[in-house]
Design an enzyme around this catalytic site. Structure first.
Site: not given
Ligand code: NAD
Length: 478
Positions: A58, A188, A190-192, A276, A279, A319, A451
């Site tokens: 952040k 990936g 995802g979130v990260i 990413a 985890r 976790d 407002h």
């Molecule tokens: P994630 O599960 O959110 O996303 C990982 C992504 O990688 C998925 O969409 C998956 O389909 C993709 N993926 C997996 N293997 C792949 C491949 N071989 N090729 C291409 N894509 C592939 O995991 P993350 O983003 O690594 O985060 C890990 C954990 O940490 C999550 O549970 C997340 O909620 C948590 N986290 C939360 C926050 C937040 O709350 N803001 C921030 C960071 C992490």
């Protein structure tokens, strides 16, 4: 065998340290075991969240947002900024300072609450004994009436892209690049992947994100995921769906990534690559086979609704147990366990845990998605409202996105809320409160919202559920 404690918590992340503080508040003699140490061999408290997760990411998201504003968007406000320059080392130093302030803060809080900190790596043995091995290899055994496992998680690996800490990094490595890579690959979406991809894209990297799944953000409400994808595409983020990485080759000056998409294979070259892909729970060496603790096939510790493991007096939080890997979920589990150890019937409402992606704009959600309700056969009502029609959002130049609220068709009770847009995290928190208070959308309709605020989008979305939003034309008027 050294002094018995009432409670020993293994791990000092947000689940562990919060549990320890609450135990101490309740009068329990408590110790935390932490293996992470700094160069002076002092324990580094706070776990992933404070050291290499939520907080440093952040800090960089905020710095990179300010840079992007100064470098590109302030002219929209009639502000000319000449000669904007980037000092990556300065940005990293700021981030490191925030991390050390916060980890120091946890240390101070544990001390003030009388929690002992034991440095070393812990293994749970049978009979609620904890064996701790310190940096010099010396072992000690500690016992307690209750043990709380809070060992956290670590980045998952994929065979084609082994992290080397140089060209190929995980989320930890991506928080300390010394310069902006010109071409950055992210595996990936995802979130990260989205958060760290955003940081470096705003600082000038050309980012390509490769996501194996065909659907973007499959756990989010589909409409919000589609809207988010559109916003990110407009920002120039190149997110390739259905792209499965098959091979990665590192040379002296680049990393080549080969992936398959729609039955064809493509290779892209990057300067750095972030992996990413999720985890994994850190449970492999956490307990002895005869400790009584059991795990599922993915390594998550089996617990009941109250985080009790199958071994009497042993609990697990954060976790390493089922549910989303979110700091706030772990912390509340830690509090629940502390209360239960103290004899109270505490519980946690797992249905109302907010989740947030800290992109710009943020994406945030709580409760049921529209596809959940369809799958469950629940008769529901839906209302949404775009930020483009919110005065405050226009004044701020933050008009992308919307608020969407779902409620039960009969009772009108709020079942979920989904937001992409400015302050999404804080707006969704309003709905967390509403759901916990069993509010209906009518309750929100009858409330006075200040407002001009972004919160007016929540009010209007609640009104839209019944076709009575004021600042847009409703599809169904009532
Ligand atoms: P994630 O599960 O959110 O996303 C990982 C992504 O990688 C998925 O969409 C998956 O389909 C993709 N993926 C997996 N293997 C792949 C491949 N071989 N090729 C291409 N894509 C592939 O995991 P993350 O983003 O690594 O985060 C890990 C954990 O940490 C999550 O549970 C997340 O909620 C948590 N986290 C939360 C926050 C937040 O709350 N803001 C921030 C960071 C992490």
């Amino acid at each position: 065998m050294s002094n018995p404690f009432d409670v020993i918590v293994i791990g000092s992340g947000p689940a562990g340290y919060v549990c320890a503080i609450r135990c101490a508040q309740l009068g329990l003699t408590t110790a935390v075991v932490e293996q992470n140490v700094n160069e002076q061999a002092q324990p580094l408290l706070g776990g992933t969240c404070l050291n290499v997760g939520c907080i440093p990411s952040k800090a960089l998201l905020d710095s990179s947002h300010r840079y992007a504003e100064a470098a590109g968007h302030l002219s929209d406000h009639g502000i000319g900024v000449d000669g904007v320059s980037l000092d990556v080392a300065g940005m990293m130093a700021r981030k490191d300072k925030i991390v050390s302030q916060l980890t120091g803060g946890v240390s101070g809080l544990l001390k003030a609450n009388g929690v002992s900190v034991i440095t070393g790596s812990a293994v749970l043995l049978a009979g609620r004994q904890v064996e701790v091995t310190d940096a010099s290899g010396e072992k000690s055994i500690h016992t307690a009436g209750n043990i709380v496992l809070a060992a956290g998680s670590e980045p998952a690996a994929i065979p084609p892209a082994p992290v080397d800490g140089d060209r190929i990094v995980d989320s930890t490595g991506a928080l300390c690049f010394e310069a902006v890579p010109e071409r950055l690959g992210v595996i990936g979406a995802g979130v990260i992947g989205l958060e760290l991809g955003s940081v470096w894209a705003r600082l000038g990297a050309n980012v390509i994100t490769l996501e194996a799944m065909d659907q973007f953000l499959p756990n989010m409400d589909e409409q919000i995921a589609t809207e988010s994808a559109k916003i990110f595409a407009k920002q120039g983020l190149d997110i390739r769906l259905g792209a499965r990485v098959t091979d990665v080759a590192v040379s002296s000056d680049a990393v080549s990534v080969t992936y398959t998409q729609n039955d064809s294979s493509e290779t892209v070259e990057f300067d750095r690559l972030i992996v990413a892909v999720g985890r994994t729970p850190r449970t492999e060496k956490l307990f002895a086979a005869d400790s009584g603790v059991t795990v599922d096939e993915r390594g998550f510790v089996f617990v009941n609704d109250y985080c009790a493991t199958e071994a009497p007096g042993v609990w697990a939080v954060g976790d390493i147990v089922r549910g989303p890997m979110l700091a706030h979920k772990g912390s509340e589990e830690g509090v629940m366990v502390a209360e239960r150890i103290h004899g109270k019937a505490a519980q946690l409402n797992y249905d109302v845990i907010p989740s947030i992606i800290y992109t710009h704009p943020e994406v945030a959600a709580v409760g049921k998605t529209e596809q959940d309700l369809k799958a469950e056969g629940v008769d529901y009502k839906v209302g949404s409202f775009p930020f483009a029609a919110i005065g405050r959002a226009m004044a701020s130049g933050e008009t992308d996105g919307m608020v969407k609220i779902l409620s039960d068709a009969d009772s009108d009770q709020i079942l979920g809320a989904h937001v992409v847009g400015p302050s999404a995290a804080d707006l969704v928190q309003q709905i967390v409160i509403a759901i916990e208070m069993a509010a209906s959308t009518e309750d929100l309709q009858l409330m006075v919202f200040g407002h001009p605020t972004m919160s007016e989008a929540v009010h209007e979305a609640a009104l839209a559920v019944d076709g009575r939003a004021i600042h847009m034309v409703n599809r169904a008027k009532r």
